[in-house]
Design an enzyme around this catalytic site. Sequence first.
Site, mmCIF file in Angstrom:
data_model
loop_
_atom_site.group_PDB
_atom_site.id
_atom_site.type_symbol
_atom_site.label_atom_id
_atom_site.label_comp_id
_atom_site.label_asym_id
_atom_site.label_seq_id
_atom_site.Cartn_x
_atom_site.Cartn_y
_atom_site.Cartn_z
ATOM 1 N N GLY A 186 0.810 -1.208 0.000
ATOM 2 C CA GLY A 186 0.000 0.000 0.000
ATOM 3 C C GLY A 186 0.844 1.258 0.000
ATOM 4 N N ASP A 187 0.175 2.394 -0.195
ATOM 5 C CA ASP A 187 0.824 3.710 -0.201
ATOM 6 C C ASP A 187 1.838 3.847 -1.335
ATOM 7 O OD1 ASP A 187 -0.492 4.430 2.319
ATOM 8 O OD2 ASP A 187 0.938 3.059 3.253
ATOM 9 N N LYS B 66 -0.896 5.053 -5.913
ATOM 10 C CA LYS B 66 -1.928 4.685 -6.891
ATOM 11 C C LYS B 66 -2.754 5.896 -7.307
ATOM 12 C CE LYS B 66 -3.436 1.567 -3.994
ATOM 13 N NZ LYS B 66 -2.301 1.549 -3.028
ATOM 14 N N HIS C 26 -5.627 8.197 -0.416
ATOM 15 C CA HIS C 26 -5.017 8.574 -1.690
ATOM 16 C C HIS C 26 -4.693 10.060 -1.657
ATOM 17 C CE1 HIS C 26 -6.110 4.702 -3.274
ATOM 18 N NE2 HIS C 26 -7.388 4.929 -3.104
ATOM 19 N N VAL D 276 -1.787 8.733 5.067
ATOM 20 C CA VAL D 276 -2.852 9.692 4.785
ATOM 21 C C VAL D 276 -4.025 9.473 5.736
ATOM 22 C CG1 VAL D 276 -4.541 10.435 3.057
ATOM 23 C CG2 VAL D 276 -2.192 9.934 2.374
ATOM 24 N N THR D 277 -4.332 8.212 6.010
ATOM 25 C CA THR D 277 -5.489 7.889 6.841
ATOM 26 C C THR D 277 -5.148 7.923 8.324
ATOM 27 O OG1 THR D 277 -6.445 6.516 5.093
ATOM 28 C CG2 THR D 277 -7.224 6.126 7.331
ATOM 29 N N THR D 278 -4.040 7.296 8.712
ATOM 30 C CA THR D 278 -3.719 7.140 10.140
ATOM 31 C C THR D 278 -2.728 8.178 10.659
ATOM 32 O OG1 THR D 278 -1.862 5.662 9.658
ATOM 33 C CG2 THR D 278 -4.044 4.643 9.917
ATOM 34 N N LYS D 279 -1.986 8.840 9.748
ATOM 35 C CA LYS D 279 -0.903 9.769 10.104
ATOM 36 C C LYS D 279 0.281 9.056 10.753
ATOM 37 C CE LYS D 279 -3.718 12.943 8.725
ATOM 38 N NZ LYS D 279 -3.658 13.376 7.318
ATOM 39 N N ARG D 280 0.232 7.726 10.785
ATOM 40 C CA ARG D 280 1.335 6.977 11.386
ATOM 41 C C ARG D 280 2.571 7.047 10.492
ATOM 42 N NH1 ARG D 280 -1.299 1.145 12.737
ATOM 43 N NH2 ARG D 280 -2.338 1.562 10.759
ATOM 44 N N LEU E 292 10.542 7.950 -7.616
ATOM 45 C CA LEU E 292 11.929 7.704 -8.010
ATOM 46 C C LEU E 292 12.812 8.878 -7.595
ATOM 47 C CD1 LEU E 292 13.833 5.730 -9.471
ATOM 48 C CD2 LEU E 292 13.289 6.910 -11.610
#
Length: 428
Positions: free
Chosen positions: A12-13, A16, A41, A298-302, A331
């Site tokens: 993930g992340d 996409k 996203h 983006v969702t958890t800020k972790r 890149l």
Amino acid sequence: MPGIVVMGTQWGDEGKGKATDLMSERVDYCVRYSGGNNAGHTVVVGDEKFFMHLLPSGVLNPNSTAVLGNGVVLNLDVLADEIDALRGRGVDIPHPLISANAHLITPYHQTLDKVTERFLGSRRIGTTGRGIGPTYSDKINRMGIRVQDLFDESILRQKVEASLDQKNQILVKIYNRRAIDPGEVADGLLAHAERIRPYVVDVARVLNKGLDEGKVVLFEGAQAHHLDVDFGTYPYVTSSNPIAAGACTGSGVGPTRIDRIVGIAKAYTTRVGEGPFPTELCDDDGERLRSEGGEYGVTTKRPRRCGWFDALVVQQAVMINSVTDLFLTKLDVLTGWERIPVCVGYDIDGERTDIMPVTQSDLHHAKPVYEFLDGWSEDISTARSFDDLPRNCQAYVRRLEELVGTRVSGIGVGAGRDESVVINDLID
């Protein structure tokens, strides 16, 4: 015209949203087919950043219709807030089409998710606490509440009461929490019914008709291959099928309607939450990647765990998903490294393997075997063709192609919408 799947090849992340946004100007339908608001996203347009958790990234293109398929689990409060927030920033978006068969996340799903993670302690999975897993669990147990239930109040209230008859026993007797009022839950869901009613459709019929008419349909996966409930690093996975095959079961189109599968991979590797990660860097190099790559969820800020590119991880995803094209993101973050390690194998208890092991026990014991490639110092953010990239940068991309077994057709060289190199057209 094609059906195109965009899906992550790592954990993930991968970016996409950037790839989807880049293609969306030529797309008629942009479809989310799995997951919920546990995904995040980011799309950068000019000087503005847009963060989306539930809507597909293609929603920023006014010519593309956003679709939420039956494989998605919906938090109606989040959906309403996300639409209102975008419109409040001047983004003229139509309401997304919503599958009548999509399942709904309720407050009790979110509560169960959070208290279960706390109860597990050191054995926790590392969920986002958004109620995704419990909602999919209800779906499989045939106890779920679907979008279509919003339009029959009697049925909806019966389903909520039946579900809470069981779940309140768990909350009160096991977790020592207060019982949840089924009436309050039902009222909260019903408050959304009239707003979304005009947009609830037979998504499968809409998409198949569109494909018959030559429309371009882009299926946007959430999470990634190695978070798939069947093929990921179980149990440290999500509760759905974000792999390419999930586009069919999560939207109602057959596999022969899919013409191209675009896998997204970072030029290095990141992961959020628990689970094996052979190339993870717990040192200054890892912190440098995190800092220069802006690696925070983006969702958890972790903070994301960071490591070098793992060719075995991506090759596995390329094989299982029949990836036709790879889009390599971030890149530019690798600019300035004198030598860049790439994982080309694992040492597992003294034995070398060049493919991902079958068992999770072996993966937990895997130590990366690195090949070192020469880095580059030139700024690549202005590159718009492959020939614009420094020689060592080109060599890095070509070596990754050899290792993972598919061509790189696009490269992200910066966060902006236009900071991309397109090598092969991703739609035609």
